[in-house]
Design an enzyme around this catalytic site. Sequence first.
Site, PDB file in Angstrom:
ATOM      1  CB  CYS A   1      12.392  -6.599 -22.751  1.00 53.69           C
ATOM      2  SG  CYS A   1      12.626  -7.423 -24.327  1.00 53.69           S
TER       3      CYS A   1
ATOM      4  CG  ASP B   1      -0.895   0.917  -6.310  1.00 54.25           C
ATOM      5  OD1 ASP B   1      -2.106   1.112  -6.167  1.00 54.25           O
ATOM      6  OD2 ASP B   1      -0.103   1.770  -6.754  1.00 54.25           O
TER       7      ASP B   1
ATOM      8  CG  HIS C   1      -5.873  -0.568 -20.758  1.00 54.27           C
ATOM      9  ND1 HIS C   1      -6.777  -0.857 -19.769  1.00 54.27           N
ATOM     10  CD2 HIS C   1      -4.658  -0.937 -20.309  1.00 54.27           C
ATOM     11  CE1 HIS C   1      -6.118  -1.410 -18.758  1.00 54.27           C
ATOM     12  NE2 HIS C   1      -4.840  -1.463 -19.052  1.00 54.27           N
TER      13      HIS C   1
HETATM   14  N1  GLN Z   1      -0.470   3.568  -8.668  1.00 55.49           N
HETATM   15  C1  GLN Z   1      -0.139   2.946  -9.889  1.00 55.49           C
HETATM   16  C2  GLN Z   1      -0.447   3.878 -11.053  1.00 55.49           C
HETATM   17  O1  GLN Z   1      -1.383   4.591 -10.991  1.00 55.49           O
HETATM   18  C3  GLN Z   1      -0.879   1.644 -10.082  1.00 55.49           C
HETATM   19  C4  GLN Z   1      -0.445   0.931 -11.326  1.00 55.49           C
HETATM   20  C5  GLN Z   1      -1.014  -0.453 -11.500  1.00 55.49           C
HETATM   21  O2  GLN Z   1      -2.074  -0.767 -11.048  1.00 55.49           O
HETATM   22  N2  GLN Z   1      -0.338  -1.311 -12.191  1.00 55.49           N
HETATM   23  O3  GLN Z   1       0.236   3.902 -12.055  1.00 55.49           O
END
Ligand code: GLN
Length: 761
Positions: free
Chosen positions: A524, A607, A702
């Site tokens: 969530c 970002d 990942h």
């Molecule tokens: N600057 C963020 C990180 O490194 C970018 C995360 C993302 O792209 N969702 O965690």
Amino acid sequence: MGAQRELKQALERHWRGELSPAELETQGQRLRVRHWELQRDHGLASVAVGDFAFYDQVANHIQLLGCEPARFGFSGDEPELARYFAMARGVAAAHAHDEACCCGAASPAAGQPALEMTKWFDTNYHYLVPEFDAQTRFRLNAGRLLAEVAEAQALGHEARPVLIGPLSFLWLGKAKAEGLDKLDLLDDLLPVYRELLVQLAAAGVQWVQVDEPILGLDLPGAWALAFERSYNALHNCGVSLLLATYFSPLEDHLSLACKLPVAGLHVDAVRAGHELQAVLDWLPPQRVLSIGIVDGRNIWRTDLDRAFALLRPALARRGGELWIAPSCSLLHVPVSLAHDAALDAELRSWLAGATEKLAELRVIQRALNEGETAVRAELFAARAAVASRAASPRVRRPAVGERLAQLPAHADRRASAFAQRQPLQRERLRLPPFPTTTIGSFPQTAEIRAARAAFKRGQLDQPAYEAAMQQEIALAVARQEALGLDVLVHGEAERNDMVEYFGEQLHGFAFTANGWVQSYGSRCVKPPVLFGDVARPQAMTVGWTTYAQSLTKKPMKGMLTGPITILQWSFVRDDQPRADTALQIALAMRDEAADLEAAGIAVIQIDEPAIREGLPLRRAQQPAYLKWAARAFRVSASGVADATQIHTHMCYSEFNDILPDIAAMDADVITIETSRSDMALLRGFGDFRYPNEIGPGVYDIHSPRVPTTAEMLRLLRKAAEVIPPEQLWVNPDCGLKTRGWPETEAALRHMVAAARELRVR
Ligand code: GLN
Ligand code: ZN
């Protein structure tokens, strides 16, 4: 998920082996019973059945329609729930390995990755993607659904099963075989739906809701054509069908939706109120019209007078026969906000969670049926709340509006073009070719999380917390120096979340204690509430970043979240265009970037991983969105001098259709996720002659797997074939916060080695 996320707790206990399947089923049943009661107590004419899922409603349909992918190798003897979680979560291998194992195509013994997950239309809910191949056959497996119908009926409810319609189901799935046209599966699928409807009729069901949200998309002609054929086939099964559409205007499918042979049509009058008149014109009088009048996608209290203005003429046109409903499923809003402990009474009065939305429906219904005097007190409270929100000084900060109104036309442009900026930045930064960097976060260790939690609980005071975070930053800097990275980051130890961190420091945001919505499975999120004009009372990141910079001579990259990502991951105010709200956030970030620059920071990353998520569902509306989104980003990035290098980061893998818009953002450097596509998506950047610098991710963060130097070198050389080498950066796919330090250090060591080898060659 339940008001207290009961389903999350139950699921996670079940997966840890602490809750038996029977106990999990009981917990699920308890939630259904409670949610049906809630619907009945608010006077709903029927209760939704079949919308409950232990993981995801689309996954329920995979079992309901009997099309579990063959690759899982089920014998059919496994319990249904076990098969369900196997598809949702994947099957571990018999031996230790991960997503990118050397075994190649996996056999069941080698484990199976879960079904792919993807976003449900333009929501932040992720569904499990059905897989189809030429062998796919459908077979009805309605046991669970029929049991839930019986469960509801036994409690005295009028059960209204909610199904995903056959065309939307096929559309949402993925063809796994080369050349397979998913539409060819329709003939096999329709009889299964027919049989299901017949069985539901036999169970005493009167109305079945069939969701076909794809009617709100631009569909290939063959798909639009298939609607009539499909609904002709589902007609006359002994139940009345309510065809539900939502999220997007029907446009060219409007007359089609109105003439399908179903008993009723539901339309989303929140997203497409402007189409209501046309629906009234087209829908035959004998059909039921259900108007989605209460916003199922956002948390604002309904402006009832605006609702009446839409409903009263419709009611007159329909001769007094009208259904009213939420615009869509209430999955996308919290269960309730009426008693949220983190919100003050004024703010709470402006909001409506799912429960409050049911109450709103009841008030609207009574006002229409019995007259406004019947609900005088409720109307008074609702009008007072709407008026207080409209007039509140917490919402409007005149200085923000004035600044936006006076924003010079060039505020969204850097002083010079990239070609002029690039040499200035090179001169200042003196980086080697193929410079190495990371995306921002380093592992969020248990110690970091414990320190933050203790600080939030008041068990750790400000100086002690700061000292703890500084220690983490120092550690991250020392490790990056030892690894020999070129542009360093402070590691984001102090950030709980990349949006929440900024929202907590900006005016205009509120945070709920319990405003959870499901993201996927048991996960969530608790989106911030962006309720007012955004302003930045003080610098938000400068202290941490300059501390980190003080520890090294290498450039330290400042780290900000972009305006579109903050917008996209919040519940956003509905009283002004989203574009305006984005610009307000952009100004706050622009000021932050200027402060970082003034403090000596030479590289700043903004970002924007969510920019693509904001794309409207209808293609015709996409260019306008992309234009204002790119502009908001540029406003945030253009307040700095030419010699300051702006990076951005995005982490999804389909860019090609929006490359001109990404180029229009004009970041000096963009880092993107590419390793999983084996650099394939970089080709688009090459063909497009993307003008600025690019860091294609060279390894997938990942997975805990540590890629070799050779692997990364291979990817980099592939990249160098399509992108001029002097434009290339070397970095992972995304931030490393979910990883552990040992694999992070090992992978980065290999990455730096790969960059060095490339330089030599
Ligand atoms: N600057 C963020 C990180 O490194 C970018 C995360 C993302 O792209 N969702 O965690
Ligand atoms: Zn990312």
